[in-house]
Motif scaffolding. Structure first.
Motif, PDB file in Angstrom:
ATOM      1  N   LEU A 178      43.972  36.147  46.149  1.00  0.00           N
ATOM      2  CA  LEU A 178      44.591  35.434  44.950  1.00  0.00           C
ATOM      3  C   LEU A 178      43.059  34.876  44.185  1.00  0.00           C
ATOM      4  N   THR A 179      42.067  34.336  45.172  1.00  0.00           N
ATOM      5  CA  THR A 179      40.792  34.222  44.831  1.00  0.00           C
ATOM      6  C   THR A 179      40.456  35.494  44.618  1.00  0.00           C
ATOM      7  N   ILE A 203      50.075  26.221  40.196  1.00  0.00           N
ATOM      8  CA  ILE A 203      50.323  26.833  40.598  1.00  0.00           C
ATOM      9  C   ILE A 203      51.372  26.797  42.335  1.00  0.00           C
ATOM     10  N   LEU A 204      50.027  27.567  43.068  1.00  0.00           N
ATOM     11  CA  LEU A 204      51.041  28.231  44.343  1.00  0.00           C
ATOM     12  C   LEU A 204      50.882  27.104  45.142  1.00  0.00           C
ATOM     13  N   VAL A 264      45.242  28.636  39.483  1.00  0.00           N
ATOM     14  CA  VAL A 264      46.061  29.278  39.969  1.00  0.00           C
ATOM     15  C   VAL A 264      46.597  28.696  41.598  1.00  0.00           C
ATOM     16  N   CYS A 318      37.608  27.593  43.662  1.00  0.00           N
ATOM     17  CA  CYS A 318      38.597  27.612  44.212  1.00  0.00           C
ATOM     18  C   CYS A 318      38.953  26.954  45.200  1.00  0.00           C
ATOM     19  N   VAL A 360      40.969  36.410  40.800  1.00  0.00           N
ATOM     20  CA  VAL A 360      40.407  35.908  39.711  1.00  0.00           C
ATOM     21  C   VAL A 360      39.397  35.943  39.657  1.00  0.00           C
ATOM     22  N   TRP A 402      40.381  29.049  35.431  1.00  0.00           N
ATOM     23  CA  TRP A 402      41.510  30.008  36.098  1.00  0.00           C
ATOM     24  C   TRP A 402      41.841  29.349  37.142  1.00  0.00           C
ATOM     25  N   ALA A 403      40.120  29.125  37.905  1.00  0.00           N
ATOM     26  CA  ALA A 403      41.582  28.922  39.315  1.00  0.00           C
ATOM     27  C   ALA A 403      41.587  27.453  39.674  1.00  0.00           C
ATOM     28  N   SER A 441      45.801  32.083  48.798  1.00  0.00           N
ATOM     29  CA  SER A 441      44.617  32.470  47.944  1.00  0.00           C
ATOM     30  C   SER A 441      43.575  32.608  48.224  1.00  0.00           C
TER      31      SER A 441
END
Length: 244
Positions: free
Chosen positions: A234-235, A199-200, A196, A143, A238, A192-193, A231
């Protein structure tokens, strides 16, 4: 501070997260403490809040408290004390406004700015929680690399939608490569990582692209640290999805 400099600084901050996790929990904690302090110092100047001194402590104390709470937690759920920290941060925000001696001008703006800063600072504790899940070191590493790649690509001369697409593709490509190399993860985990992170970073890039306050170095600190702090949670989310 121009866009390229901020993007490189954000990439360096993300790389520091990756380096910190290799040093263990104390190394990661030290990196996050430095980032939270930098974010707290720049948040009030970034938003132009009327009481920057008080807002600094409003953001800093809950941010450090969240890091400490997650660090000392030894069993699941790792984030169980964060609601309490957020509640204390909200109380601290109101107390700061009550203690202001400047006539409390722009009261609502100052209060909302302080509370939003608390939320971002507390979110940084998610990095520690993510490092504690199974294969947490690999998760944090992939991430952090995705975030660093997204930040670096966002500094390219591309503008608008092209910049957003390039940021997303760059983040996914970098994280897929790292996930492929690490035996604990699968390439899909990198997708996935990277998604995310891409987009952020692209969303924050569009939000702060022409903000006049960023000409001030102190305000730029908050923008540099903002994607890294956000993050964190979010991490962890995920990571929970991948572990499940």
């Amino acid at each position: 501070m121009n866009l390229s400099t901020r993007a490189v600084a954000t990439a360096c901050a993300a790389a520091a997260i990756a380096g910190g996790v290799f040093l263990g929990e104390w190394g990661l904690l030290a990196v996050l403490v430095a980032l939270v302090v930098a974010f707290a110092a720049g948040w009030a100047p970034l938003l132009g809040l009327p009481a920057p001194g008080g807002t600094f402590f409003v953001v800093l104390l809950p941010g450090l408290g969240a890091l400490a709470a997650v660090h000392v937690t030894t069993t699941e759920p790792w984030l169980r004390y964060l609601p309490l920290v957020l509640a204390m941060g909200l109380l601290l925000s109101f107390t700061n406004e009550l203690l202001r001696g400047d006539g409390r001008t722009r009261l609502v703006e100052s209060l909302v700015g302080g509370v939003s800063g608390v939320v971002v600072a507390v979110s940084a504790a998610g990095w520690i929680a993510a490092s504690k899940v199974p294969d947490g070191m690999a998760l944090v590493l992939v991430c952090a690399v995705a975030l660093a790649a997204a930040s670096a690509v966002s500094a390219t001369p591309l503008r608008g939608a092209l910049n957003s697409v390039a940021t997303l593709v760059g983040a996914v490509a970098a994280s897929v490569v790292v996930a492929y190399v690490l035996p604990e993860l699968a390439p899909l985990d990198g997708v996935w990582a990277g998604a995310v992170a891409g987009i952020l970073v692209s969303s924050l890039h569009m939000l702060f692209y022409r903000l006049p306050a960023l000409r001030r170095r102190q305000a730029a600190l908050a923008v540099i640290v903002l994607p890294v702090a956000m993050s964190g949670v979010l991490t962890y989310v995920v990571g929970r999805v991948l572990v499940a």
